[in-house]
Motif scaffolding. Sequence first.
Motif, PDB file in Angstrom:
ATOM      1  N   THR A 259      36.374   2.468  50.260  1.00 16.83           N
ATOM      2  CA  THR A 259      36.527   1.787  48.972  1.00 16.83           C
ATOM      3  C   THR A 259      36.907   2.752  47.855  1.00 16.83           C
ATOM      4  O   THR A 259      37.035   2.349  46.711  1.00 16.83           O
ATOM      5  CB  THR A 259      35.227   1.050  48.574  1.00 16.83           C
TER       6      THR A 259
ATOM      7  N   ARG B 218      37.452   4.425  42.373  1.00 17.78           N
ATOM      8  CA  ARG B 218      37.016   3.299  43.209  1.00 17.78           C
ATOM      9  C   ARG B 218      38.018   2.158  43.140  1.00 17.78           C
ATOM     10  O   ARG B 218      38.581   1.874  42.094  1.00 17.78           O
ATOM     11  CB  ARG B 218      35.680   2.764  42.734  1.00 17.78           C
ATOM     12  N   CYS B 219      38.195   1.519  44.289  1.00 17.79           N
ATOM     13  CA  CYS B 219      39.004   0.303  44.336  1.00 17.79           C
ATOM     14  C   CYS B 219      38.213  -0.836  43.693  1.00 17.79           C
ATOM     15  O   CYS B 219      36.976  -0.794  43.655  1.00 17.79           O
ATOM     16  CB  CYS B 219      39.307  -0.085  45.787  1.00 17.79           C
TER      17      CYS B 219
ATOM     18  N   MET C 204      38.061  -4.741  47.922  1.00 18.97           N
ATOM     19  CA  MET C 204      39.297  -4.057  48.308  1.00 18.97           C
ATOM     20  C   MET C 204      38.980  -2.703  48.926  1.00 18.97           C
ATOM     21  O   MET C 204      37.946  -2.094  48.644  1.00 18.97           O
ATOM     22  CB  MET C 204      40.223  -3.874  47.108  1.00 18.97           C
TER      23      MET C 204
ATOM     24  N   TYR D 159      41.000   1.188  50.169  1.00 18.54           N
ATOM     25  CA  TYR D 159      42.167   2.032  49.900  1.00 18.54           C
ATOM     26  C   TYR D 159      42.914   2.334  51.193  1.00 18.54           C
ATOM     27  O   TYR D 159      42.320   2.697  52.201  1.00 18.54           O
ATOM     28  CB  TYR D 159      41.731   3.348  49.242  1.00 18.54           C
TER      29      TYR D 159
ATOM     30  N   CYS E  64      45.047   0.224  46.705  1.00 17.22           N
ATOM     31  CA  CYS E  64      43.941  -0.590  47.186  1.00 17.22           C
ATOM     32  C   CYS E  64      44.498  -1.932  47.644  1.00 17.22           C
ATOM     33  O   CYS E  64      45.413  -2.483  47.011  1.00 17.22           O
ATOM     34  CB  CYS E  64      42.928  -0.813  46.071  1.00 17.22           C
TER      35      CYS E  64
ATOM     36  N   TRP F   4      43.713  -4.473  55.022  1.00 18.04           N
ATOM     37  CA  TRP F   4      43.324  -3.086  55.240  1.00 18.04           C
ATOM     38  C   TRP F   4      43.324  -2.745  56.722  1.00 18.04           C
ATOM     39  O   TRP F   4      42.903  -3.533  57.555  1.00 18.04           O
ATOM     40  CB  TRP F   4      41.930  -2.842  54.658  1.00 18.04           C
TER      41      TRP F   4
END
Length: 104
Positions: free
Chosen positions: A54, A70-71, A75, A77, A84, A90
């Motif tokens: 994250t 931070r995302c 979400m 990264y 993100c 992901w």
Amino acid sequence: MASVCGKMKLQLTIGLALLAACCLTNAYQGDGQPGCKTQQEIDIGVFRDNWDATSFWKCETLNEPASKMRCPDEMGYMDSLKDCVIWDDWKWEKPAPPLSEVDQ
């Protein structure tokens, strides 16, 4: 014949387990924080946090360690996209060492 097939399967399983163990021990295991010591790192700007999906690292100033970012909620990264993404999009990516390391 069944005994020969059983031995071959066992040998294949052991071989695959050893290969996986070798790959894991050779994999980069750091958190990925770049030292931001090269212009290329500044130009790229953002890098994966290998320990937290994250988060990511952001290089803004040459010779200053990257900042942890931070995302948004829900979400993760993705380094290949440098962004993100929602968790449905992901995908795990193999950790890689940064171009330069933070001085200890």
